[in-house]
Design a protein around this motif. Structure first.
Motif, PDB file in Angstrom:
ATOM      1  N   ALA A   1      13.700  -9.611  -1.462  1.00 52.35           N
ATOM      2  CA  ALA A   1      13.365 -10.860  -1.715  1.00 52.35           C
ATOM      3  C   ALA A   1      14.609 -11.852  -2.056  1.00 52.35           C
ATOM      4  O   ALA A   1      14.913 -13.176  -1.958  1.00 52.35           O
ATOM      5  N   VAL A   2      15.707 -11.180  -2.873  1.00 50.85           N
ATOM      6  CA  VAL A   2      17.383 -12.480  -2.445  1.00 50.85           C
ATOM      7  C   VAL A   2      17.247 -12.215  -1.640  1.00 50.85           C
ATOM      8  O   VAL A   2      17.637 -13.308  -0.915  1.00 50.85           O
ATOM      9  N   ALA A   3      17.319 -11.467  -0.154  1.00 53.24           N
ATOM     10  CA  ALA A   3      17.401 -12.097   0.970  1.00 53.24           C
ATOM     11  C   ALA A   3      16.926 -13.596   1.358  1.00 53.24           C
ATOM     12  O   ALA A   3      17.043 -14.131   2.358  1.00 53.24           O
ATOM     13  N   ALA A   4      15.610 -13.466   1.576  1.00 55.42           N
ATOM     14  CA  ALA A   4      14.763 -13.825   2.116  1.00 55.42           C
ATOM     15  C   ALA A   4      15.013 -15.429   1.172  1.00 55.42           C
ATOM     16  O   ALA A   4      14.932 -16.703   1.382  1.00 55.42           O
ATOM     17  N   THR A   5      15.275 -15.041  -0.415  1.00 55.62           N
ATOM     18  CA  THR A   5      15.677 -16.563  -0.789  1.00 55.62           C
ATOM     19  C   THR A   5      16.971 -17.581  -0.692  1.00 55.62           C
ATOM     20  O   THR A   5      17.150 -18.143  -0.709  1.00 55.62           O
ATOM     21  N   ALA A   6      17.985 -16.057   0.061  1.00 54.93           N
ATOM     22  CA  ALA A   6      18.798 -16.580  -0.195  1.00 54.93           C
ATOM     23  C   ALA A   6      18.504 -17.537   1.934  1.00 54.93           C
ATOM     24  O   ALA A   6      19.708 -18.692   1.629  1.00 54.93           O
ATOM     25  N   THR A   7      18.367 -17.119   2.464  1.00 53.97           N
ATOM     26  CA  THR A   7      17.967 -17.674   3.308  1.00 53.97           C
ATOM     27  C   THR A   7      16.881 -18.603   4.154  1.00 53.97           C
ATOM     28  O   THR A   7      16.776 -19.473   4.616  1.00 53.97           O
ATOM     29  N   GLY A   8      15.217 -18.782   2.862  1.00 56.12           N
ATOM     30  CA  GLY A   8      14.617 -19.635   3.134  1.00 56.12           C
ATOM     31  C   GLY A   8      13.642 -18.911   4.516  1.00 56.12           C
ATOM     32  O   GLY A   8      12.486 -19.684   4.287  1.00 56.12           O
ATOM     33  N   ALA A   9      13.618 -17.792   4.857  1.00 52.99           N
ATOM     34  CA  ALA A   9      12.954 -17.278   5.467  1.00 52.99           C
ATOM     35  C   ALA A   9      11.578 -16.810   4.727  1.00 52.99           C
ATOM     36  O   ALA A   9      11.808 -16.385   3.347  1.00 52.99           O
ATOM     37  N   ARG A  10      10.724 -16.403   5.594  1.00 51.64           N
ATOM     38  CA  ARG A  10       9.704 -16.088   5.059  1.00 51.64           C
ATOM     39  C   ARG A  10       8.528 -15.285   6.100  1.00 51.64           C
ATOM     40  O   ARG A  10       6.988 -15.896   6.343  1.00 51.64           O
ATOM     41  N   PRO A  11       9.043 -14.367   6.073  1.00 51.09           N
ATOM     42  CA  PRO A  11       7.976 -13.601   7.499  1.00 51.09           C
ATOM     43  C   PRO A  11       7.233 -12.931   6.715  1.00 51.09           C
ATOM     44  O   PRO A  11       7.148 -12.167   5.405  1.00 51.09           O
ATOM     45  N   LEU A  12       6.298 -12.387   7.476  1.00 51.51           N
ATOM     46  CA  LEU A  12       5.134 -11.169   6.541  1.00 51.51           C
ATOM     47  C   LEU A  12       5.776  -9.279   6.698  1.00 51.51           C
ATOM     48  O   LEU A  12       6.293  -9.251   7.024  1.00 51.51           O
ATOM     49  N   ILE A  13       5.460  -9.460   5.241  1.00 54.14           N
ATOM     50  CA  ILE A  13       6.645  -8.226   4.763  1.00 54.14           C
ATOM     51  C   ILE A  13       5.197  -6.667   4.433  1.00 54.14           C
ATOM     52  O   ILE A  13       3.961  -7.572   4.095  1.00 54.14           O
ATOM     53  N   ALA A  14       5.412  -5.904   5.945  1.00 56.59           N
ATOM     54  CA  ALA A  14       3.733  -4.720   5.064  1.00 56.59           C
ATOM     55  C   ALA A  14       4.848  -3.912   5.113  1.00 56.59           C
ATOM     56  O   ALA A  14       5.206  -3.348   5.925  1.00 56.59           O
ATOM     57  N   ASP A  15       4.577  -3.564   4.088  1.00 52.79           N
ATOM     58  CA  ASP A  15       5.092  -1.835   3.075  1.00 52.79           C
ATOM     59  C   ASP A  15       4.682  -0.746   3.299  1.00 52.79           C
ATOM     60  O   ASP A  15       3.317  -0.901   2.969  1.00 52.79           O
ATOM     61  N   LEU A  16       4.783   0.715   3.916  1.00 51.06           N
ATOM     62  CA  LEU A  16       4.429   1.136   4.661  1.00 51.06           C
ATOM     63  C   LEU A  16       4.625   2.446   3.971  1.00 51.06           C
ATOM     64  O   LEU A  16       3.964   3.250   4.666  1.00 51.06           O
ATOM     65  N   ASN A  17       5.244   2.334   2.366  1.00 49.05           N
ATOM     66  CA  ASN A  17       5.875   3.258   1.892  1.00 49.05           C
ATOM     67  C   ASN A  17       4.267   4.162   1.431  1.00 49.05           C
ATOM     68  O   ASN A  17       3.051   3.267   1.013  1.00 49.05           O
ATOM     69  N   ALA A  18       4.608   5.855   1.355  1.00 53.61           N
ATOM     70  CA  ALA A  18       4.006   6.259   0.358  1.00 53.61           C
ATOM     71  C   ALA A  18       4.073   6.108  -1.397  1.00 53.61           C
ATOM     72  O   ALA A  18       4.216   6.719  -2.109  1.00 53.61           O
ATOM     73  N   THR A  19       2.813   5.017  -1.182  1.00 57.29           N
ATOM     74  CA  THR A  19       3.474   5.078  -3.069  1.00 57.29           C
ATOM     75  C   THR A  19       2.190   4.337  -3.989  1.00 57.29           C
ATOM     76  O   THR A  19       1.038   4.501  -2.725  1.00 57.29           O
ATOM     77  N   SER A  20       1.742   4.699  -4.452  1.00 57.83           N
ATOM     78  CA  SER A  20       0.615   4.708  -5.529  1.00 57.83           C
ATOM     79  C   SER A  20       0.252   2.866  -5.775  1.00 57.83           C
ATOM     80  O   SER A  20       0.973   1.902  -5.619  1.00 57.83           O
ATOM     81  N   PRO A  21      -0.848   2.720  -6.171  1.00 55.38           N
ATOM     82  CA  PRO A  21      -1.660   1.574  -5.907  1.00 55.38           C
ATOM     83  C   PRO A  21      -0.813   0.130  -7.513  1.00 55.38           C
ATOM     84  O   PRO A  21      -0.911  -1.025  -6.867  1.00 55.38           O
ATOM     85  N   ALA A  22      -1.054   0.953  -8.365  1.00 52.20           N
ATOM     86  CA  ALA A  22      -0.247  -0.019  -9.283  1.00 52.20           C
ATOM     87  C   ALA A  22       1.542   0.044  -8.978  1.00 52.20           C
ATOM     88  O   ALA A  22       2.373  -0.794  -8.875  1.00 52.20           O
ATOM     89  N   THR A  23       2.403   0.688  -7.853  1.00 49.54           N
ATOM     90  CA  THR A  23       3.668   0.275  -7.145  1.00 49.54           C
ATOM     91  C   THR A  23       3.176  -0.732  -6.283  1.00 49.54           C
ATOM     92  O   THR A  23       4.145  -2.021  -5.884  1.00 49.54           O
ATOM     93  N   VAL A  24       2.299  -0.938  -5.814  1.00 44.95           N
ATOM     94  CA  VAL A  24       1.819  -2.108  -4.752  1.00 44.95           C
ATOM     95  C   VAL A  24       1.566  -3.260  -5.499  1.00 44.95           C
ATOM     96  O   VAL A  24       2.810  -3.795  -4.850  1.00 44.95           O
ATOM     97  N   ALA A  25       1.517  -3.323  -6.813  1.00 43.13           N
ATOM     98  CA  ALA A  25       1.240  -4.390  -7.922  1.00 43.13           C
ATOM     99  C   ALA A  25       2.459  -4.680  -8.179  1.00 43.13           C
ATOM    100  O   ALA A  25       2.261  -5.770  -7.943  1.00 43.13           O
ATOM    101  N   ASP A  26       3.793  -3.878  -8.375  1.00 46.26           N
ATOM    102  CA  ASP A  26       5.241  -4.246  -8.641  1.00 46.26           C
ATOM    103  C   ASP A  26       5.667  -4.788  -7.367  1.00 46.26           C
ATOM    104  O   ASP A  26       6.105  -5.888  -7.748  1.00 46.26           O
TER     105      ASP A  26
END
Length: 282
Positions: free
Chosen positions: A78-103
């Motif tokens: 988020a910090v790097a995207a804000t600084a550069t104006g880049a807007r790629p689609l982010i796919a988080d493939l980590n083993a996390t709970s739905p609550a963490t995904v919401a965060d």
């Protein structure tokens, strides 16, 4: 271009199979280990100086970090995207709970970034082809449409968090059973009955090399077990079982076997070698 945040054993393997499909794949090695640099080199992944460079050039960025690092990775993106104006689609493939995904959705949305929730079931495709990548959220089909090789993308109906709910359920079985087997082997070796126990189990729940490979990843499984506990508690179930597995893997992470790398584990390890390697040195 496909960007990678986290190009370790799994991430570099995903990068390699995407390259086989015709994609250019890039990552940054800033702050990464010599081992990761070696894996990236073997996979033929392009190395860029900084995360911001990856975000500026990539159309899709896959995040494959230890579960406990998922929020920090999202903040860095988020910090790097804000600084550069880049807007790629982010796919988080980590083993996390739905609550963490919401965060993660919230963290990335502040930078104008969309998140596809993802999870991986199976070993790195360079080790054994056939892993499944579950994807959910409004733009999940865009990630599924990449030219994957040796993995199967599966879009799960529902919002971001649904794919991670799949992972929390399947990993509770796969990694829970591996934790049970590790505990049983260590206990049996202590009482001098390991051969009898292994003969009775008959390899049905895994092999000694499987346990050894799990031991090399135990440090990252600790956070994953806590994510599973959180997910189960949110479903109205007791989280105590997987809080206990977090303790099991925390102990394994202090063992001799944990010092290795999964790609270097010998397939010829015996039950005795593994059980003794699981001993924790105080």
């Amino acid at each position: 271009m496909i960007g990678l945040v986290g190009a370790g054993h799994m991430g570099s393997s995903l990068g390699a199979v995407l390259r086989r499909g015709g994609h250019e794949v890039a990552t940054s090695l800033a702050g990464r280990s010599r081992r990761t640099a070696g894996l990236v080199g073997e996979a033929g992944i392009t190395v860029l100086p900084h995360l911001a460079d990856v975000l500026e050039r990539a159309e899709v960025v896959l995040v494959v970090t230890p579960p406990g690092a998922a929020r920090d990775a999202a903040r860095s993106i988020a910090v790097a995207a804000t600084a550069t104006g880049a807007r790629p689609l982010i796919a988080d493939l980590n083993a996390t709970s739905p609550a963490t995904v919401a965060d993660l959705v919230g963290i990335l949305a502040e930078a104008g970034l969309d998140l596809v929730d993802g999870s991986i079931s199976g070993p790195p495709p360079l080790v054994k082809p056939g892993a499944r990548i579950y994807l959910s959220g409004p733009r999940a089909t865009e990630v599924a449409a990449l030219s994957w090789r040796d993995v199967t993308p599966i879009v799960v109906a529902g919002p971001a968090g649904a794919a991670s709910a799949v992972k929390m359920s399947t990993a509770s079985v796969y990694k829970g059973l591996m934790g049970l087997l590790a505990q049983a082997m260590a206990s049996a070796e202590h009482y001098g009955v390991l051969d009898t126990v292994m003969a009775d189990l008959g390899g049905e729940f895994g092999t000694p090399p499987d346990v050894a490979r799990a031991a090399t990843k135990a440090h990252r499984y600790v956070a994953e077990m806590r994510e599973i506990a959180s997910a189960q508690a949110a479903a109205g179930l007791s989280g105590s079982l997987f809080e206990g597995f977090a303790e099991v893997y925390a102990a394994i992470a202090r063992s001799e076997l944990a010092a290795g790398d999964p790609e270097n584990v010998s397939g010829k390890l015996t039950a005795t070698e593994v059980a003794r390697g699981l001993r924790v040195s105080d």
